[in-house]
Design a protein around this motif. Sequence first.
Motif, PDB file in Angstrom:
ATOM      1  N   UNK A   1      -1.835  23.597  -5.269  1.00 56.09           N
ATOM      2  CA  UNK A   1      -1.794  24.792  -6.134  1.00 56.09           C
ATOM      3  C   UNK A   1      -1.271  26.051  -5.443  1.00 56.09           C
ATOM      4  N   UNK A   2      -1.213  26.040  -4.123  1.00 56.08           N
ATOM      5  CA  UNK A   2      -0.758  27.218  -3.393  1.00 56.08           C
ATOM      6  C   UNK A   2       0.718  27.174  -3.059  1.00 56.08           C
ATOM      7  N   UNK A   3       1.136  28.051  -2.151  1.00 55.22           N
ATOM      8  CA  UNK A   3       2.535  28.103  -1.716  1.00 55.22           C
ATOM      9  C   UNK A   3       2.679  27.285  -0.435  1.00 55.22           C
ATOM     10  N   UNK A   4       3.320  26.129  -0.540  1.00 56.36           N
ATOM     11  CA  UNK A   4       3.611  25.281   0.609  1.00 56.36           C
ATOM     12  C   UNK A   4       4.798  24.388   0.253  1.00 56.36           C
ATOM     13  N   UNK A   5       5.808  24.393   1.098  1.00 65.84           N
ATOM     14  CA  UNK A   5       7.054  23.665   0.799  1.00 65.84           C
ATOM     15  C   UNK A   5       7.644  23.061   2.076  1.00 65.84           C
ATOM     16  N   UNK A   6       8.467  22.004   1.946  1.00 64.21           N
ATOM     17  CA  UNK A   6       9.249  21.539   3.094  1.00 64.21           C
ATOM     18  C   UNK A   6      10.232  22.632   3.497  1.00 64.21           C
ATOM     19  N   UNK A   7      10.303  22.934   4.792  1.00 58.02           N
ATOM     20  CA  UNK A   7      11.166  24.030   5.238  1.00 58.02           C
ATOM     21  C   UNK A   7      12.229  23.604   6.241  1.00 58.02           C
ATOM     22  N   UNK A   8      12.023  22.488   6.918  1.00 53.85           N
ATOM     23  CA  UNK A   8      12.998  21.992   7.897  1.00 53.85           C
ATOM     24  C   UNK A   8      13.035  20.464   7.845  1.00 53.85           C
ATOM     25  N   UNK A   9      14.185  19.930   7.472  1.00 48.72           N
ATOM     26  CA  UNK A   9      14.386  18.484   7.545  1.00 48.72           C
ATOM     27  C   UNK A   9      15.066  18.203   8.886  1.00 48.72           C
ATOM     28  N   UNK A  10      14.263  18.076   9.942  1.00 48.49           N
ATOM     29  CA  UNK A  10      14.796  18.058  11.297  1.00 48.49           C
ATOM     30  C   UNK A  10      15.355  16.715  11.741  1.00 48.49           C
ATOM     31  N   UNK A  11      14.679  15.644  11.393  1.00 53.71           N
ATOM     32  CA  UNK A  11      15.127  14.306  11.756  1.00 53.71           C
ATOM     33  C   UNK A  11      14.440  13.309  10.834  1.00 53.71           C
ATOM     34  N   UNK A  12      14.838  12.033  10.878  1.00 58.76           N
ATOM     35  CA  UNK A  12      14.160  11.034  10.038  1.00 58.76           C
ATOM     36  C   UNK A  12      12.681  10.888  10.369  1.00 58.76           C
ATOM     37  N   UNK A  13      12.281  11.356  11.552  1.00 56.43           N
ATOM     38  CA  UNK A  13      10.896  11.246  11.977  1.00 56.43           C
ATOM     39  C   UNK A  13      10.111  12.545  11.830  1.00 56.43           C
ATOM     40  N   UNK A  14      10.796  13.643  11.522  1.00 52.18           N
ATOM     41  CA  UNK A  14      10.118  14.943  11.524  1.00 52.18           C
ATOM     42  C   UNK A  14      10.563  15.824  10.361  1.00 52.18           C
ATOM     43  N   UNK A  15       9.573  16.330   9.656  1.00 52.63           N
ATOM     44  CA  UNK A  15       9.807  17.325   8.612  1.00 52.63           C
ATOM     45  C   UNK A  15       8.804  18.456   8.838  1.00 52.63           C
ATOM     46  N   UNK A  16       9.244  19.690   8.640  1.00 48.27           N
ATOM     47  CA  UNK A  16       8.380  20.855   8.827  1.00 48.27           C
ATOM     48  C   UNK A  16       8.047  21.440   7.470  1.00 48.27           C
ATOM     49  N   UNK A  17       6.802  21.867   7.305  1.00 48.71           N
ATOM     50  CA  UNK A  17       6.403  22.533   6.062  1.00 48.71           C
ATOM     51  C   UNK A  17       5.959  23.960   6.376  1.00 48.71           C
TER      52      UNK A  17
END
Length: 285
Positions: free
Chosen positions: A146-162
């Motif tokens: 319900x809050x503000x949180x989104x994927x922000x960096x698609x860095x590699x197939x093993x790592x995503x930043x939110x």
Amino acid sequence: MKAYIFPGQGSQFIGMGKDIYINSNIAKKLFKYADDILGFNMTKMMLEGSKQIMNNTKYTQLAIFMYSVIKSKILKNFDPDMVAGHSLGEISALTAINVLSFEDGLILVNKRGSIMQDICDSYNGGMLAIFGLQDSIVETICKNDPGIVVPSNYNSPEQIVISGEISALMRVSNIIKQFKGSKILTLPIHGAFHSPIMEHGKNKLKNVINKINFKYSRCPIYQNTNASPVRQSLDIKKNLIEQLTSPVKWKQSVNNMINDGAVNFVDIGPKSILQGLLKKILNFI
């Protein structure tokens, strides 16, 4: 084909740039020129400052920009077939290939960093790196919060930043911990970069960018917002503005560069963070 890649925040450390400052007269002059433009001794902060100062968004961005651009200016045979930059690194890349003058690039980074720092000081946000989960799973978990949180960096197939509100990040991390093999790392960044929270600075950044002269790019730059090759100045400016609230599509950019013929990647940063991500991306091709 040769691709040059430029890092964003996270690769900084005290003393960065000391090697090129000592060993190159051109670099020394450019560091001095940067200090004159800014009106304060950013070079001294880089070489002798405190960790607290270096981790302040405003100064971090300036330090990485100065290092990367000055390093590109003293490299022999710097003639890229394509470039890309991770977040802030996009401005470094544009300056290195003369889409932006050194002065304009520095002014843009200085004002961009100040805008982002002001938002960081006003909103309780943060960023988490997620390992071991598919993008689609992380995207769904964020979307259902319900809050503000989104994927922000698609860095590699093993790592995503939110990125997002601290309360939302805590809820999402509690769900992610239930997935076997997943790992969460809290990034040392006191702000929700590349998220809707940054919308508060978008008009200010737009006003800054629209006052700066952007030239036609001599080679394609693969921008974060669409991971596609761009050369027209109007498109570059539009994507730079959108980047503030859009995710960094890094792994997509690298894949597209490879598909378009890149076989040699050169990391123009104080650390080899992007080379590390590159190896992980290549492992999945």
